[in-house]
Design a protein around this motif. Structure first.
Motif, PDB file in Angstrom:
ATOM      1  N   PRO A 191     -13.422  22.847 -16.749  1.00  0.00           N
ATOM      2  CA  PRO A 191     -13.799  22.840 -15.205  1.00  0.00           C
ATOM      3  C   PRO A 191     -13.737  21.443 -14.696  1.00  0.00           C
ATOM      4  O   PRO A 191     -13.306  21.262 -13.391  1.00  0.00           O
ATOM      5  N   SER A 192     -13.549  20.553 -15.516  1.00  0.00           N
ATOM      6  CA  SER A 192     -13.214  19.132 -14.907  1.00  0.00           C
ATOM      7  C   SER A 192     -11.832  18.974 -14.629  1.00  0.00           C
ATOM      8  O   SER A 192     -11.446  18.194 -13.516  1.00  0.00           O
ATOM      9  N   PHE A 250      -7.931  17.953  -9.850  1.00  0.00           N
ATOM     10  CA  PHE A 250      -6.824  18.500  -9.030  1.00  0.00           C
ATOM     11  C   PHE A 250      -7.272  18.820  -7.616  1.00  0.00           C
ATOM     12  O   PHE A 250      -6.366  18.784  -6.722  1.00  0.00           O
ATOM     13  N   VAL A 251      -8.595  19.088  -7.378  1.00  0.00           N
ATOM     14  CA  VAL A 251      -8.668  19.285  -5.885  1.00  0.00           C
ATOM     15  C   VAL A 251      -8.921  17.939  -5.206  1.00  0.00           C
ATOM     16  O   VAL A 251      -8.564  17.767  -4.137  1.00  0.00           O
ATOM     17  N   TYR A 252      -9.710  16.891  -5.579  1.00  0.00           N
ATOM     18  CA  TYR A 252      -9.896  15.531  -5.151  1.00  0.00           C
ATOM     19  C   TYR A 252      -8.648  14.754  -5.575  1.00  0.00           C
ATOM     20  O   TYR A 252      -8.771  13.734  -4.756  1.00  0.00           O
ATOM     21  N   LEU A 253      -7.877  14.834  -6.395  1.00  0.00           N
ATOM     22  CA  LEU A 253      -7.164  13.959  -6.867  1.00  0.00           C
ATOM     23  C   LEU A 253      -7.444  12.500  -6.662  1.00  0.00           C
ATOM     24  O   LEU A 253      -6.626  11.569  -6.650  1.00  0.00           O
ATOM     25  N   ASN A 254      -8.679  12.389  -7.486  1.00  0.00           N
ATOM     26  CA  ASN A 254      -9.159  10.841  -7.485  1.00  0.00           C
ATOM     27  C   ASN A 254      -8.643  10.008  -8.608  1.00  0.00           C
ATOM     28  O   ASN A 254      -9.078   8.813  -8.596  1.00  0.00           O
ATOM     29  N   PHE A 255      -7.734  10.488  -9.301  1.00  0.00           N
ATOM     30  CA  PHE A 255      -6.912   9.694 -10.481  1.00  0.00           C
ATOM     31  C   PHE A 255      -5.828   8.904  -9.799  1.00  0.00           C
ATOM     32  O   PHE A 255      -5.014   8.262 -10.375  1.00  0.00           O
ATOM     33  N   VAL A 290      -3.888  30.257 -14.715  1.00  0.00           N
ATOM     34  CA  VAL A 290      -4.680  29.160 -14.039  1.00  0.00           C
ATOM     35  C   VAL A 290      -6.127  29.442 -14.232  1.00  0.00           C
ATOM     36  O   VAL A 290      -7.056  28.489 -14.356  1.00  0.00           O
ATOM     37  N   PRO A 291      -6.644  30.678 -13.702  1.00  0.00           N
ATOM     38  CA  PRO A 291      -8.235  30.898 -13.809  1.00  0.00           C
ATOM     39  C   PRO A 291      -8.950  30.841 -15.364  1.00  0.00           C
ATOM     40  O   PRO A 291      -9.787  30.337 -15.417  1.00  0.00           O
ATOM     41  N   PHE A 292      -8.045  31.000 -16.311  1.00  0.00           N
ATOM     42  CA  PHE A 292      -8.354  30.805 -17.556  1.00  0.00           C
ATOM     43  C   PHE A 292      -8.517  29.369 -17.941  1.00  0.00           C
ATOM     44  O   PHE A 292      -9.568  29.158 -18.534  1.00  0.00           O
ATOM     45  N   LEU A 293      -7.657  28.508 -17.663  1.00  0.00           N
ATOM     46  CA  LEU A 293      -7.620  27.054 -18.001  1.00  0.00           C
ATOM     47  C   LEU A 293      -8.844  26.597 -17.026  1.00  0.00           C
ATOM     48  O   LEU A 293      -9.533  25.499 -17.668  1.00  0.00           O
ATOM     49  N   VAL A 294      -9.037  26.822 -15.758  1.00  0.00           N
ATOM     50  CA  VAL A 294      -9.990  26.269 -15.102  1.00  0.00           C
ATOM     51  C   VAL A 294     -11.436  26.670 -15.895  1.00  0.00           C
ATOM     52  O   VAL A 294     -12.412  26.007 -15.729  1.00  0.00           O
ATOM     53  N   ARG A 295     -11.543  27.811 -16.221  1.00  0.00           N
ATOM     54  CA  ARG A 295     -12.673  28.325 -17.098  1.00  0.00           C
ATOM     55  C   ARG A 295     -13.189  27.290 -18.246  1.00  0.00           C
ATOM     56  O   ARG A 295     -14.228  27.273 -18.868  1.00  0.00           O
ATOM     57  N   LEU A 296     -12.115  27.330 -18.796  1.00  0.00           N
ATOM     58  CA  LEU A 296     -12.097  26.464 -20.207  1.00  0.00           C
ATOM     59  C   LEU A 296     -12.452  25.003 -19.884  1.00  0.00           C
ATOM     60  O   LEU A 296     -13.416  24.280 -20.612  1.00  0.00           O
TER      61      LEU A 296
END
Length: 96
Positions: free
Chosen positions: A10-11, A16-21, A2-8
């Protein structure tokens, strides 16, 4: 991983934090607020070229009987009278 994917990507983190979709409640047409909230219509303001902001105008319950069956023009005139206007900014969810 997960940290690796977030680093690659960042959007992904903001999605996933705000779930604005997600639009909740599901399967509701937010362009027709009169189906959800009494005495409410949907209006659109053009703030600058290419930017349109959607708003809902809800009259207070004390004017509810007066608002029944009225068109958009009546609601716009109600905004211009001497009564105070409360603006509620809902945040960054992307839906009203």
């Amino acid at each position: 991983s997960v940290p690796f994917l977030v680093r690659l990507f960042p959007s992904l983190l903001t999605k996933f934090v705000y779930l604005n979709f997600l639009a909740f409640p599901f399967f509701v047409d937010f362009r027709r607020p009169e189906l959800l909230v009494n005495n409410t219509i949907s209006l659109y303001l053009t703030t600058e070229p290419g930017v349109t902001v959607g708003i809902w105008h809800t009259v207070p319950g004390s004017r509810g009987a007066e608002a029944q069956g009225k068109d958009q023009r009546w609601f716009e005139e109600a905004l211009a009278d001497a009564h105070p206007v409360i603006i509620y900014l809902h945040g960054n969810g992307g839906t009203r």
